[in-house]
Scaffold this active site. Sequence first.
Site, PDB file in Angstrom:
ATOM      1  N   SER A 124       3.106  -8.487   0.793  1.00 51.18           N
ATOM      2  CA  SER A 124       2.176  -7.413   0.432  1.00 51.18           C
ATOM      3  C   SER A 124       1.208  -7.876  -0.636  1.00 51.18           C
ATOM      4  O   SER A 124       1.557  -8.722  -1.487  1.00 51.18           O
ATOM      5  CB  SER A 124       2.998  -6.234  -0.105  1.00 51.18           C
ATOM      6  OG  SER A 124       2.158  -5.303  -0.736  1.00 51.18           O
ATOM      7  N   TYR A 148      10.199  -2.523  -5.488  1.00 49.21           N
ATOM      8  CA  TYR A 148       9.750  -2.874  -4.137  1.00 49.21           C
ATOM      9  C   TYR A 148       8.909  -4.156  -4.171  1.00 49.21           C
ATOM     10  O   TYR A 148       9.170  -5.118  -3.437  1.00 49.21           O
ATOM     11  CB  TYR A 148       8.934  -1.723  -3.518  1.00 49.21           C
ATOM     12  CG  TYR A 148       8.125  -2.165  -2.332  1.00 49.21           C
ATOM     13  CD1 TYR A 148       8.745  -2.449  -1.122  1.00 49.21           C
ATOM     14  CD2 TYR A 148       6.739  -2.336  -2.421  1.00 49.21           C
ATOM     15  CE1 TYR A 148       8.010  -2.898  -0.031  1.00 49.21           C
ATOM     16  CE2 TYR A 148       5.996  -2.778  -1.343  1.00 49.21           C
ATOM     17  CZ  TYR A 148       6.631  -3.056  -0.154  1.00 49.21           C
ATOM     18  OH  TYR A 148       5.904  -3.509   0.924  1.00 49.21           O
ATOM     19  N   LYS A 152       9.419  -8.357  -2.697  1.00 46.44           N
ATOM     20  CA  LYS A 152       8.486  -9.192  -1.922  1.00 46.44           C
ATOM     21  C   LYS A 152       8.260 -10.535  -2.630  1.00 46.44           C
ATOM     22  O   LYS A 152       8.248 -11.589  -1.994  1.00 46.44           O
ATOM     23  CB  LYS A 152       7.152  -8.472  -1.719  1.00 46.44           C
ATOM     24  CG  LYS A 152       7.256  -7.225  -0.843  1.00 46.44           C
ATOM     25  CD  LYS A 152       7.669  -7.553   0.564  1.00 46.44           C
ATOM     26  CE  LYS A 152       7.862  -6.335   1.434  1.00 46.44           C
ATOM     27  NZ  LYS A 152       8.558  -6.636   2.695  1.00 46.44           N
TER      28      LYS A 152
HETATM   29  P1  NAD Z   1       8.411   0.915   8.490  1.00 52.04           P
HETATM   30  O1  NAD Z   1       9.397   1.571   7.586  1.00 52.04           O
HETATM   31  O2  NAD Z   1       7.654   1.754   9.444  1.00 52.04           O
HETATM   32  O3  NAD Z   1       9.138  -0.248   9.326  1.00 52.04           O
HETATM   33  C1  NAD Z   1      10.250  -0.952   8.829  1.00 52.04           C
HETATM   34  C2  NAD Z   1      11.295  -0.931   9.926  1.00 52.04           C
HETATM   35  O4  NAD Z   1      12.431  -1.667   9.479  1.00 52.04           O
HETATM   36  C3  NAD Z   1      11.789   0.469  10.252  1.00 52.04           C
HETATM   37  O5  NAD Z   1      11.768   0.674  11.648  1.00 52.04           O
HETATM   38  C4  NAD Z   1      13.213   0.506   9.716  1.00 52.04           C
HETATM   39  O6  NAD Z   1      14.040   1.336  10.498  1.00 52.04           O
HETATM   40  C5  NAD Z   1      13.604  -0.957   9.810  1.00 52.04           C
HETATM   41  N1  NAD Z   1      14.628  -1.413   8.865  1.00 52.04           N
HETATM   42  C6  NAD Z   1      14.687  -1.254   7.528  1.00 52.04           C
HETATM   43  N2  NAD Z   1      15.772  -1.867   7.033  1.00 52.04           N
HETATM   44  C7  NAD Z   1      16.404  -2.458   8.080  1.00 52.04           C
HETATM   45  C8  NAD Z   1      17.556  -3.240   8.210  1.00 52.04           C
HETATM   46  N3  NAD Z   1      18.319  -3.556   7.168  1.00 52.04           N
HETATM   47  N4  NAD Z   1      17.903  -3.665   9.435  1.00 52.04           N
HETATM   48  C9  NAD Z   1      17.161  -3.359  10.538  1.00 52.04           C
HETATM   49  N5  NAD Z   1      16.061  -2.613  10.469  1.00 52.04           N
HETATM   50  C10 NAD Z   1      15.679  -2.177   9.250  1.00 52.04           C
HETATM   51  O7  NAD Z   1       7.419   0.068   7.557  1.00 52.04           O
HETATM   52  P2  NAD Z   1       6.092  -0.720   7.918  1.00 52.04           P
HETATM   53  O8  NAD Z   1       4.970  -0.029   7.252  1.00 52.04           O
HETATM   54  O9  NAD Z   1       6.024  -0.985   9.354  1.00 52.04           O
HETATM   55  O10 NAD Z   1       6.348  -2.065   7.117  1.00 52.04           O
HETATM   56  C11 NAD Z   1       6.895  -3.218   7.732  1.00 52.04           C
HETATM   57  C12 NAD Z   1       7.052  -4.314   6.686  1.00 52.04           C
HETATM   58  O11 NAD Z   1       5.791  -4.576   6.109  1.00 52.04           O
HETATM   59  C13 NAD Z   1       7.982  -3.929   5.532  1.00 52.04           C
HETATM   60  O12 NAD Z   1       8.702  -5.088   5.143  1.00 52.04           O
HETATM   61  C14 NAD Z   1       7.015  -3.529   4.438  1.00 52.04           C
HETATM   62  O13 NAD Z   1       7.556  -3.706   3.166  1.00 52.04           O
HETATM   63  C15 NAD Z   1       5.857  -4.477   4.690  1.00 52.04           C
HETATM   64  N6  NAD Z   1       4.581  -3.969   4.181  1.00 52.04           N
HETATM   65  C16 NAD Z   1       4.125  -2.742   4.555  1.00 52.04           C
HETATM   66  C17 NAD Z   1       2.922  -2.266   4.045  1.00 52.04           C
HETATM   67  C18 NAD Z   1       2.407  -0.900   4.420  1.00 52.04           C
HETATM   68  O14 NAD Z   1       1.544  -0.403   3.741  1.00 52.04           O
HETATM   69  N7  NAD Z   1       2.889  -0.259   5.477  1.00 52.04           N
HETATM   70  C19 NAD Z   1       2.184  -3.051   3.157  1.00 52.04           C
HETATM   71  C20 NAD Z   1       2.662  -4.309   2.812  1.00 52.04           C
HETATM   72  C21 NAD Z   1       3.865  -4.768   3.321  1.00 52.04           C
HETATM   73  C1  UD1 Z   2       0.490   1.524  -1.880  1.00 52.61           C
HETATM   74  C2  UD1 Z   2       1.713   0.982  -2.598  1.00 52.61           C
HETATM   75  C3  UD1 Z   2       1.630  -0.532  -2.656  1.00 52.61           C
HETATM   76  C4  UD1 Z   2       1.462  -1.130  -1.266  1.00 52.61           C
HETATM   77  C5  UD1 Z   2       0.195  -0.541  -0.658  1.00 52.61           C
HETATM   78  C6  UD1 Z   2      -0.027  -1.104   0.737  1.00 52.61           C
HETATM   79  C7  UD1 Z   2       2.207   2.834  -4.175  1.00 52.61           C
HETATM   80  C8  UD1 Z   2       2.230   3.252  -5.607  1.00 52.61           C
HETATM   81  N1  UD1 Z   2       1.742   1.560  -3.947  1.00 52.61           N
HETATM   82  O1  UD1 Z   2      -0.573   1.330  -2.765  1.00 52.61           O
HETATM   83  O2  UD1 Z   2       2.801  -1.087  -3.236  1.00 52.61           O
HETATM   84  O3  UD1 Z   2       1.344  -2.540  -1.344  1.00 52.61           O
HETATM   85  O4  UD1 Z   2       0.325   0.890  -0.606  1.00 52.61           O
HETATM   86  O5  UD1 Z   2      -0.030  -0.154   1.702  1.00 52.61           O
HETATM   87  O6  UD1 Z   2       2.608   3.557  -3.272  1.00 52.61           O
HETATM   88  N2  UD1 Z   2      -4.615   8.179  -3.434  1.00 52.61           N
HETATM   89  C9  UD1 Z   2      -5.077   9.420  -3.762  1.00 52.61           C
HETATM   90  N3  UD1 Z   2      -4.379  10.516  -3.343  1.00 52.61           N
HETATM   91  C10 UD1 Z   2      -3.249  10.419  -2.585  1.00 52.61           C
HETATM   92  C11 UD1 Z   2      -2.786   9.130  -2.229  1.00 52.61           C
HETATM   93  C12 UD1 Z   2      -3.494   8.026  -2.683  1.00 52.61           C
HETATM   94  O7  UD1 Z   2      -6.083   9.552  -4.433  1.00 52.61           O
HETATM   95  O8  UD1 Z   2      -2.640  11.448  -2.241  1.00 52.61           O
HETATM   96  C13 UD1 Z   2      -5.392   6.994  -3.855  1.00 52.61           C
HETATM   97  C14 UD1 Z   2      -4.631   6.007  -4.718  1.00 52.61           C
HETATM   98  O9  UD1 Z   2      -4.717   6.308  -6.070  1.00 52.61           O
HETATM   99  C15 UD1 Z   2      -5.303   4.685  -4.344  1.00 52.61           C
HETATM  100  C16 UD1 Z   2      -5.742   4.898  -2.892  1.00 52.61           C
HETATM  101  O10 UD1 Z   2      -5.758   6.299  -2.692  1.00 52.61           O
HETATM  102  O11 UD1 Z   2      -6.454   4.494  -5.122  1.00 52.61           O
HETATM  103  C17 UD1 Z   2      -4.794   4.279  -1.895  1.00 52.61           C
HETATM  104  O12 UD1 Z   2      -3.472   4.724  -2.156  1.00 52.61           O
HETATM  105  P1  UD1 Z   2      -2.243   4.330  -1.227  1.00 52.61           P
HETATM  106  O13 UD1 Z   2      -2.561   4.633   0.169  1.00 52.61           O
HETATM  107  O14 UD1 Z   2      -1.016   4.947  -1.820  1.00 52.61           O
HETATM  108  O15 UD1 Z   2      -2.166   2.731  -1.348  1.00 52.61           O
HETATM  109  P2  UD1 Z   2      -2.033   1.797  -2.645  1.00 52.61           P
HETATM  110  O16 UD1 Z   2      -2.318   2.511  -3.878  1.00 52.61           O
HETATM  111  O17 UD1 Z   2      -2.871   0.599  -2.380  1.00 52.61           O
END
Ligand code: NAD
Ligand code: UD1
Length: 334
Positions: A124, A148, A152
């Site tokens: 991330s 969290y 990472k």
């Molecule tokens: P998500 O929660 O939709 O998907 C994660 C999946 O992993 C889920 O289906 C959950 O059931 C499964 N899971 C969790 N723990 C498990 C385990 N121990 N064994 C088997 N399955 C397990 O989340 P996502 O948004 O798709 O994110 C996927 C990955 O990307 C995560 O590692 C997350 O930290 C990373 N990531 C997400 C974002 C974001 O904004 N969505 C940003 C940066 C990194």
């Molecule tokens: C979130 C995660 C971050 C992750 C990233 C990637 C948190 C605190 N951080 O951050 O660890 O890597 O997503 O997906 O959750 N905002 C509003 N109102 C809302 C929600 C958000 O104004 O109800 C604003 C926030 O202040 C920010 C922007 O929208 O400026 C985006 O927010 P969000 O979608 O939560 O993402 P990140 O802050 O980047």
Amino acid sequence: MRIVVTGGAGYIGSHTCVELLNGGHEVIIVDNLVNSHREVIERIAQITGERPLFYEADATSDLAVDLIFSTHQPEGVIHFAGLKAVGESVQVPLAYYRNNLLSTMVVLDNCLKHGVDRFVFSSSATVYGENQVPFVETMELGHRTNPYGETKAICERMLTDVAEVNPQLAVTLLRYFNPVGAHESGLIGEAPQGVPNNLMPYLTQVAKGVLGELQVFGNDYPTPDGTGVRDYIHVVDLAEGHVLALERAEPGVSIYNLGTGKGTSVLELVEAFEKANNLKIPYTITARRAGDIAECYADVRKAREQLGWTAKRDLTEMARDAWRFEQQTGKNNS
Ligand code: NAD
Ligand code: UD1
């Protein structure tokens, strides 16, 4: 290639499975459904016409992962499985360290044991902390932000140490910026449980009338309109980046930012959402959210030059696809 996708029923994982299947790869999903639903597997099959294999199993279980690897002899792994709610990670840090670190250790250990040489890891942009934007892959990792984010950073270091003494191993660390949107079919997307923490799913629920109005967290940041700036990336672009990263994997450690390189403020995203979907989003300005940074966007040159990947979909598509999924499929289906 035959690919194990841990967390493949989740938001980013499911879109990546679609692109892997479209690209002719074989997909074996390992997911314990802690944050997703079994129907997602059906939807992936509906979209692609190919049914991925699915194991409802925990990636922290050595027994389960060992058995799956022995049975299928994969050529690569994409490790999405993990817990990802920042606020929750502050409340129950041990659950986050346990799940995110242990699953990575178990999957990596089984890669070494079974001769699986390609390991793609979901990292991330949070690992950059408060570095100066745009974030570049060569930067030192930033200060720790929350448990969290710390999981990472630790996994990145662990994978790097292991790659150093296993020269055949290709470790790819993908640092995602802000994934939003959904598949254009509206069949898979992001459906967080409870009140969403993130901006785009919050917007779609305000649009639907499930939530009353958006709270904009602060308009006194040093940004053009004072609201927080982020690099929103369409989840299908992100998924395509995974397929290329896997196909082009080279021994050693490769780190790529997956973003658009373009910063968008909260108010700009609201406006893009309103225009794309022809509706109004009521909002109020409130205090800053603890732990937020002013700006976060990627330097995207490395992924372009070395993977031949760039994000193609714009804010309009992100907003339209997110809203289509919310209307069509909505809550209770990740
Ligand atoms: P998500 O929660 O939709 O998907 C994660 C999946 O992993 C889920 O289906 C959950 O059931 C499964 N899971 C969790 N723990 C498990 C385990 N121990 N064994 C088997 N399955 C397990 O989340 P996502 O948004 O798709 O994110 C996927 C990955 O990307 C995560 O590692 C997350 O930290 C990373 N990531 C997400 C974002 C974001 O904004 N969505 C940003 C940066 C990194
Ligand atoms: C979130 C995660 C971050 C992750 C990233 C990637 C948190 C605190 N951080 O951050 O660890 O890597 O997503 O997906 O959750 N905002 C509003 N109102 C809302 C929600 C958000 O104004 O109800 C604003 C926030 O202040 C920010 C922007 O929208 O400026 C985006 O927010 P969000 O979608 O939560 O993402 P990140 O802050 O980047």
